[in-house]
Design a protein around this motif. Structure first.
Motif: not given
Length: 226
Positions: A52-55, A78-79, A88-90, A113-116
């Motif tokens: 989870v990365a803050r812009l 996006t959060l 949901q972008l991807v 929020r990135v899940q990879a």
């Protein structure tokens, strides 16, 4: 790519591709390179797993350059300021690259929020990095283009996603040139499709696409020849 699951669930009618619309026999297994106007990134985020990365670039409209080089699942949501999911972008599997427009509506994005399952990067770029929509333009997935001419007729073609049971999703919206307001929806289809739509000018075009798509703009009043 399988994102927009909720939107696609509302559209169950079969889509018959018109003549001339085809799709690749095999899906891309290598992330296509991102093409931008060369502007430096405002912020770079990266990792190799769930994050989870803050812009840190504020709430103004920006473009996200998203790349995944892993072989498994890859999801980007996006959060908002309360870290509630917005859009949901991807949602895909394997290597993948796309570009997304955020903060161009009334829902500011504060984090991702990135899940990879493998390495990924997200570059936050200024709107000036949008590719010019000049002449026939073909893109491999979601992207942001800039139309600088006057009003015209946009011919759009979506080739579909061979990895998806329904052929994939294709949505194209236009926004004010500075990204501050929504203008119009040019396309909203499941499965291979092609057609025409009126295009205001100048504007930003944000195409959310599961697969390759293209656009050609025919100006209503072409520039006079000298």
């Amino acid at each position: 790519m399988k994102w927009f699951r909720r939107d696609r669930a509302q559209r169950q009618a079969p889509v018959v591709p018109p003549p001339g619309v085809g799709k690749s026999d095999e899906p891309l297994r290598q992330a296509p390179p991102l093409l931008t106007a060369g502007d430096p990134a405002l912020q770079r985020i990266g990792g190799a797993g769930d994050t989870v990365a803050r812009l840190t670039t504020g709430t103004g409209p920006v473009i996200l350059d998203i790349t995944h080089t892993g072989s498994g699942h890859f999801v980007v949501d996006t959060l908002d300021g309360r870290l509630h999911s917005q859009s949901q972008l991807v949602y895909t599997d394997g290597p993948f690259s796309c570009r997304a427009l955020v903060n161009a509506d009334d829902r500011p994005v504060r984090a991702l929020r990135v899940q990879a399952d493998g390495p990924w990067t997200v570059d936050v770029s200024p709107l000036s990095s949008a590719l010019p929509c000049a002449g026939p333009t073909r893109r491999p997935a979601s992207d942001v283009l800039r139309h600088t001419g006057g009003p015209g007729i946009a011919t759009l073609r979506y080739e579909g996603d061979p990895r998806s049971d329904d052929g994939g999703y294709f949505l194209v919206d236009t926004f004010e040139p500075d990204g501050t307001g929504f203008l119009d929806e040019l396309a909203n289809h499941v499965g291979p499709w092609q057609g025409e739509a009126p295009l205001a000018g100048p504007c930003l075009l944000y195409a959310r696409s599961d697969g390759p798509w293209s656009i050609v703009v025919r100006l209503l009043d072409p520039p006079a020849s000298r």
